[in-house]
Write an enzyme that holds these catalytic residues in place. Structure first.
Site, PDB file in Angstrom:
ATOM      1  N   THR A 124     -10.770 -51.695  33.813  1.00  0.00           N
ATOM      2  CA  THR A 124     -10.316 -50.952  32.632  1.00  0.00           C
ATOM      3  C   THR A 124     -11.382 -50.943  31.531  1.00  0.00           C
ATOM      4  OG1 THR A 124      -8.724 -51.071  30.800  1.00  0.00           O
ATOM      5  CG2 THR A 124      -9.142 -53.119  31.953  1.00  0.00           C
ATOM      6  N   ASP A 125     -11.356 -49.903  30.715  1.00  0.00           N
ATOM      7  CA  ASP A 125     -12.289 -49.874  29.571  1.00  0.00           C
ATOM      8  C   ASP A 125     -11.946 -50.949  28.543  1.00  0.00           C
ATOM      9  OD1 ASP A 125      -9.973 -48.742  28.473  1.00  0.00           O
ATOM     10  OD2 ASP A 125     -10.939 -46.889  27.805  1.00  0.00           O
ATOM     11  N   GLU A 126     -10.755 -51.557  28.672  1.00  0.00           N
ATOM     12  CA  GLU A 126     -10.373 -52.589  27.695  1.00  0.00           C
ATOM     13  C   GLU A 126     -11.250 -53.833  27.800  1.00  0.00           C
ATOM     14  OE1 GLU A 126      -6.307 -53.364  26.944  1.00  0.00           O
ATOM     15  OE2 GLU A 126      -5.744 -51.265  27.143  1.00  0.00           O
ATOM     16  N   TYR A 148      -4.222 -59.465  28.717  1.00  0.00           N
ATOM     17  CA  TYR A 148      -4.375 -58.463  29.789  1.00  0.00           C
ATOM     18  C   TYR A 148      -5.858 -58.189  30.046  1.00  0.00           C
ATOM     19  CZ  TYR A 148      -4.964 -53.833  31.863  1.00  0.00           C
ATOM     20  OH  TYR A 148      -5.399 -52.783  32.651  1.00  0.00           O
ATOM     21  N   LYS A 152      -8.211 -58.963  33.347  1.00  0.00           N
ATOM     22  CA  LYS A 152      -8.905 -57.911  34.104  1.00  0.00           C
ATOM     23  C   LYS A 152     -10.408 -58.190  34.135  1.00  0.00           C
ATOM     24  CE  LYS A 152      -7.480 -54.655  35.750  1.00  0.00           C
ATOM     25  NZ  LYS A 152      -6.965 -54.437  37.130  1.00  0.00           N
TER      26      LYS A 152
HETATM   27  P1  NAD Z   1       1.477 -50.160  37.077  1.00  0.00           P
HETATM   28  O1  NAD Z   1       1.928 -51.295  36.229  1.00  0.00           O
HETATM   29  O2  NAD Z   1       2.169 -48.843  36.974  1.00  0.00           O
HETATM   30  O3  NAD Z   1       1.562 -50.582  38.625  1.00  0.00           O
HETATM   31  C1  NAD Z   1       1.134 -51.832  39.094  1.00  0.00           C
HETATM   32  C2  NAD Z   1       1.595 -51.941  40.543  1.00  0.00           C
HETATM   33  O4  NAD Z   1       1.116 -53.204  41.068  1.00  0.00           O
HETATM   34  C3  NAD Z   1       3.117 -51.947  40.714  1.00  0.00           C
HETATM   35  O5  NAD Z   1       3.484 -51.135  41.815  1.00  0.00           O
HETATM   36  C4  NAD Z   1       3.444 -53.415  40.990  1.00  0.00           C
HETATM   37  O6  NAD Z   1       4.615 -53.580  41.772  1.00  0.00           O
HETATM   38  C5  NAD Z   1       2.185 -53.860  41.719  1.00  0.00           C
HETATM   39  N1  NAD Z   1       1.941 -55.313  41.621  1.00  0.00           N
HETATM   40  C6  NAD Z   1       1.949 -56.085  40.506  1.00  0.00           C
HETATM   41  N2  NAD Z   1       1.691 -57.372  40.830  1.00  0.00           N
HETATM   42  C7  NAD Z   1       1.481 -57.400  42.165  1.00  0.00           C
HETATM   43  C8  NAD Z   1       1.158 -58.429  43.079  1.00  0.00           C
HETATM   44  N3  NAD Z   1       0.999 -59.700  42.680  1.00  0.00           N
HETATM   45  N4  NAD Z   1       1.009 -58.130  44.387  1.00  0.00           N
HETATM   46  C9  NAD Z   1       1.191 -56.842  44.822  1.00  0.00           C
HETATM   47  N5  NAD Z   1       1.514 -55.830  43.998  1.00  0.00           N
HETATM   48  C10 NAD Z   1       1.647 -56.097  42.678  1.00  0.00           C
HETATM   49  O7  NAD Z   1      -0.080 -50.029  36.826  1.00  0.00           O
HETATM   50  P2  NAD Z   1      -1.041 -48.750  36.730  1.00  0.00           P
HETATM   51  O8  NAD Z   1      -0.988 -48.210  35.377  1.00  0.00           O
HETATM   52  O9  NAD Z   1      -0.794 -47.891  37.888  1.00  0.00           O
HETATM   53  O10 NAD Z   1      -2.463 -49.474  36.896  1.00  0.00           O
HETATM   54  C11 NAD Z   1      -3.036 -49.659  38.166  1.00  0.00           C
HETATM   55  C12 NAD Z   1      -4.385 -50.348  38.001  1.00  0.00           C
HETATM   56  O11 NAD Z   1      -5.248 -49.552  37.188  1.00  0.00           O
HETATM   57  C13 NAD Z   1      -4.307 -51.716  37.328  1.00  0.00           C
HETATM   58  O12 NAD Z   1      -5.218 -52.571  37.964  1.00  0.00           O
HETATM   59  C14 NAD Z   1      -4.734 -51.433  35.900  1.00  0.00           C
HETATM   60  O13 NAD Z   1      -5.322 -52.582  35.324  1.00  0.00           O
HETATM   61  C15 NAD Z   1      -5.746 -50.322  36.103  1.00  0.00           C
HETATM   62  N6  NAD Z   1      -5.903 -49.399  34.985  1.00  0.00           N
HETATM   63  C16 NAD Z   1      -4.823 -48.746  34.466  1.00  0.00           C
HETATM   64  C17 NAD Z   1      -5.021 -47.798  33.460  1.00  0.00           C
HETATM   65  C18 NAD Z   1      -3.874 -47.038  32.849  1.00  0.00           C
HETATM   66  O14 NAD Z   1      -4.057 -46.333  31.871  1.00  0.00           O
HETATM   67  N7  NAD Z   1      -2.675 -47.105  33.385  1.00  0.00           N
HETATM   68  C19 NAD Z   1      -6.320 -47.554  32.965  1.00  0.00           C
HETATM   69  C20 NAD Z   1      -7.378 -48.279  33.506  1.00  0.00           C
HETATM   70  C21 NAD Z   1      -7.168 -49.185  34.522  1.00  0.00           C
HETATM   71  O1  DAU Z   2      -7.515 -48.305  28.260  1.00  0.00           O
HETATM   72  C1  DAU Z   2      -6.979 -48.512  29.546  1.00  0.00           C
HETATM   73  C2  DAU Z   2      -5.671 -49.249  29.427  1.00  0.00           C
HETATM   74  O2  DAU Z   2      -4.722 -48.306  28.897  1.00  0.00           O
HETATM   75  C3  DAU Z   2      -5.162 -49.815  30.739  1.00  0.00           C
HETATM   76  O3  DAU Z   2      -6.078 -50.771  31.208  1.00  0.00           O
HETATM   77  C4  DAU Z   2      -3.765 -50.451  30.559  1.00  0.00           C
HETATM   78  O4  DAU Z   2      -3.260 -50.904  31.803  1.00  0.00           O
HETATM   79  C5  DAU Z   2      -2.841 -49.391  29.982  1.00  0.00           C
HETATM   80  O5  DAU Z   2      -1.577 -49.972  29.729  1.00  0.00           O
HETATM   81  C6  DAU Z   2      -3.424 -48.793  28.706  1.00  0.00           C
HETATM   82  O6  DAU Z   2      -3.415 -49.783  27.644  1.00  0.00           O
HETATM   83  P1  DAU Z   2      -3.005 -49.410  26.133  1.00  0.00           P
HETATM   84  O7  DAU Z   2      -2.552 -50.629  25.449  1.00  0.00           O
HETATM   85  O8  DAU Z   2      -4.071 -48.585  25.488  1.00  0.00           O
HETATM   86  O9  DAU Z   2      -1.764 -48.415  26.460  1.00  0.00           O
HETATM   87  P2  DAU Z   2      -0.325 -48.250  25.758  1.00  0.00           P
HETATM   88  O10 DAU Z   2       0.274 -47.010  26.354  1.00  0.00           O
HETATM   89  O11 DAU Z   2       0.463 -49.497  25.803  1.00  0.00           O
HETATM   90  O12 DAU Z   2      -0.700 -47.964  24.255  1.00  0.00           O
HETATM   91  C7  DAU Z   2      -1.501 -46.859  23.882  1.00  0.00           C
HETATM   92  C8  DAU Z   2      -1.664 -46.899  22.376  1.00  0.00           C
HETATM   93  O13 DAU Z   2      -0.393 -46.619  21.774  1.00  0.00           O
HETATM   94  C9  DAU Z   2      -2.077 -48.257  21.845  1.00  0.00           C
HETATM   95  O14 DAU Z   2      -2.943 -48.064  20.729  1.00  0.00           O
HETATM   96  C10 DAU Z   2      -0.778 -48.885  21.379  1.00  0.00           C
HETATM   97  C11 DAU Z   2       0.039 -47.691  20.931  1.00  0.00           C
HETATM   98  N1  DAU Z   2       1.505 -47.810  21.095  1.00  0.00           N
HETATM   99  C12 DAU Z   2       1.981 -48.171  22.318  1.00  0.00           C
HETATM  100  C13 DAU Z   2       3.348 -48.315  22.532  1.00  0.00           C
HETATM  101  C14 DAU Z   2       3.874 -48.727  23.881  1.00  0.00           C
HETATM  102  C15 DAU Z   2       2.361 -47.532  20.041  1.00  0.00           C
HETATM  103  O15 DAU Z   2       1.910 -47.157  18.931  1.00  0.00           O
HETATM  104  N2  DAU Z   2       3.715 -47.680  20.243  1.00  0.00           N
HETATM  105  C16 DAU Z   2       4.237 -48.062  21.431  1.00  0.00           C
HETATM  106  O16 DAU Z   2       5.488 -48.182  21.542  1.00  0.00           O
END
Ligand code: NAD
Ligand code: DAU
Length: 342
Positions: A124-126, A148, A152
């Site tokens: 992740t970019d985080e 988190y 990562k």
């Molecule tokens: P999500 O939370 O929607 O899904 C996570 C999945 O992993 C679920 O299906 C869950 O059941 C499974 N899981 C959790 N723990 C597990 C374990 N111990 N063993 C097997 N399965 C397990 O997540 P997402 O948003 O689809 O993210 C997927 C990946 O991409 C993650 O690694 C996350 O860090 C990365 N990522 C997400 C974003 C984003 O914006 N959503 C951005 C950058 C990177």
């Molecule tokens: O940048 C990549 C990441 O993006 C991934 O690695 C993470 O898995 C994914 O959850 C996401 O993280 P963020 O914390 O950026 O996403 P989130 O949707 O939780 O929040 C986006 C922005 O919105 C953040 O600045 C917090 C804000 N927010 C979020 C929620 C849930 C609010 O203002 N109100 C809210 O209720």
């Protein structure tokens, strides 16, 4: 090619498997997923009868399960993770377990067969931390600031150590914020879309000025396929769209797309340690993977709103279950305080 997709019925995993099943007819997929609150096996039920798809319920931290499912796989794509920053503030242990220890278990099994092609660690970019100006490039120092992002960062550092020490063909991608179909409604965009549909308040953290770089999920999926096919082991690739928006801008776009009124907005107490901005430089992915994103934010948001409108049963069944307790714990006091201060 046989691909093991861990976390394959979460948000991005679901979209990735659908993308691969349509665009790479000579690949087969095994999904390994623990089915935490974030995973839904039925997301991929359309493939249940396909001989190119199989599903195994299991934990990536469980070496016995991993050693049963990985043999025969050429590529591992590790999506499995605890992913929500707010939950990591409450329960860091589950994040360290899956996002670090789980990666170790997968790598240990992967390294037993040196004919395997790619271990793709989805990061992740985080991991760069909050970036006030400019864009993060892959050589920048890591500065994760939440449990988190620290987990990562630990997972990807461990993965890269297996490349350096054992020659495991690890590739790491660092993606910006994804949005699109099948995203669990705890994250900003699906939470606000579904709250707007329900006439519920939209709880914006802090001043709503935090910025994210939003990428439609299929653009992420095409980058991951390009990384598998064209990426170099030992290399890290940023993936993002460059479509920076403040949370306030995203919220107004959602209000417009759902036909809702701005009086739903509530400014609430901020997330602890809230990173102000993320932004990634994707020139390496563009030049080395020949990849570029295709969906602009307006188009992607319209597709997303339409998907949640057409699939109300999917998110209503989530929101009416244990999610209600989560929502109450996270938002009740914040929303009450904000009403008091109106
Ligand atoms: P999500 O939370 O929607 O899904 C996570 C999945 O992993 C679920 O299906 C869950 O059941 C499974 N899981 C959790 N723990 C597990 C374990 N111990 N063993 C097997 N399965 C397990 O997540 P997402 O948003 O689809 O993210 C997927 C990946 O991409 C993650 O690694 C996350 O860090 C990365 N990522 C997400 C974003 C984003 O914006 N959503 C951005 C950058 C990177
Ligand atoms: O940048 C990549 C990441 O993006 C991934 O690695 C993470 O898995 C994914 O959850 C996401 O993280 P963020 O914390 O950026 O996403 P989130 O949707 O939780 O929040 C986006 C922005 O919105 C953040 O600045 C917090 C804000 N927010 C979020 C929620 C849930 C609010 O203002 N109100 C809210 O209720």
């Amino acid at each position: 090619m046989r691909v093991l997709v861990t976390g394959g019925v979460g948000f991005i995993g679901t979209n990735f498997v659908k993308y691969v099943m349509s665009n790479r007819p000579d690949w087969s997929v095994t999904v390994l997923d623990k089915l935490t609150y974030a995973g839904r096996q039925e997301n991929l039920s359309e493939f249940e009868n396909s001989d190119r798809y199989s599903f195994v319920k299991g934990d990536i931290c469980d070496a016995a399960v991993v050693s049963r499912v990985m043999p025969g796989c050429d590529v591992v794509v590790n999506f499995a993770a605890e992913t929500h920053v707010d939950r990591s503030i409450d329960d860091p242990a589950s994040f360290v377990r899956t996002d670090v220890e789980g990666v170790r278990v997968l790598l240990e099994e992967f390294k037993k067969d040196n004919t395997r092609k790619v271990f793709l660690q989805i990061s992740t970019d985080e991991v760069y931390g909050s970036v006030e100006t400019g864009r993060s490039s892959e050589s920048d120092a890591l500065d994760p600031r939440s449990p988190y992002s620290a987990s990562k960062a630990g997972g990807e550092l461990l993965a890269m150590s297996y490349f350096t020490t054992f020659g495991v063909p690890v590739i790491i991608t660092r993606a910006s914020n994804n949005y699109g179909p099948f995203q669990y409604p705890e994250k900003l965009i699906p939470l606000f879309i579904t709250n707007a549909f329900q006439g519920e308040k939209l709880p914006l953290y802090g001043d709503g000025g935090n910025m994210r770089d939003w990428m439609f999920v299929t653009d992420h999926c095409s980058a991951l396929v390009a990384a598998i096919e064209k990426g170099r082991p030992g290399r890290i690739y940023n993936v993002g769209d460059g479509q920076e928006k403040t949370n306030k801008e995203v919220t107004f776009a959602i209000l417009e797309a759902t036909g809702s009124d701005s009086d739903l907005i509530r400014f609430v107490e901020d997330r602890l340690g809230h990173d102000r901005r993320y932004a990634v430089d994707v020139s390496r992915a563009a030049s080395e993977l020949d990849w570029k994103p295709e969906i602009d934010f307006e188009t992607g948001l319209a597709l997303t709103v339409n998907w949640y409108r057409a699939n109300a049963q999917w998110w209503q069944s989530i929101k009416s279950g244990e999610f209600r307790e989560y929502y109450k714990k996270m938002y009740s006091a914040r929303l009450e305080n904000s009403e008091r201060n109106q």
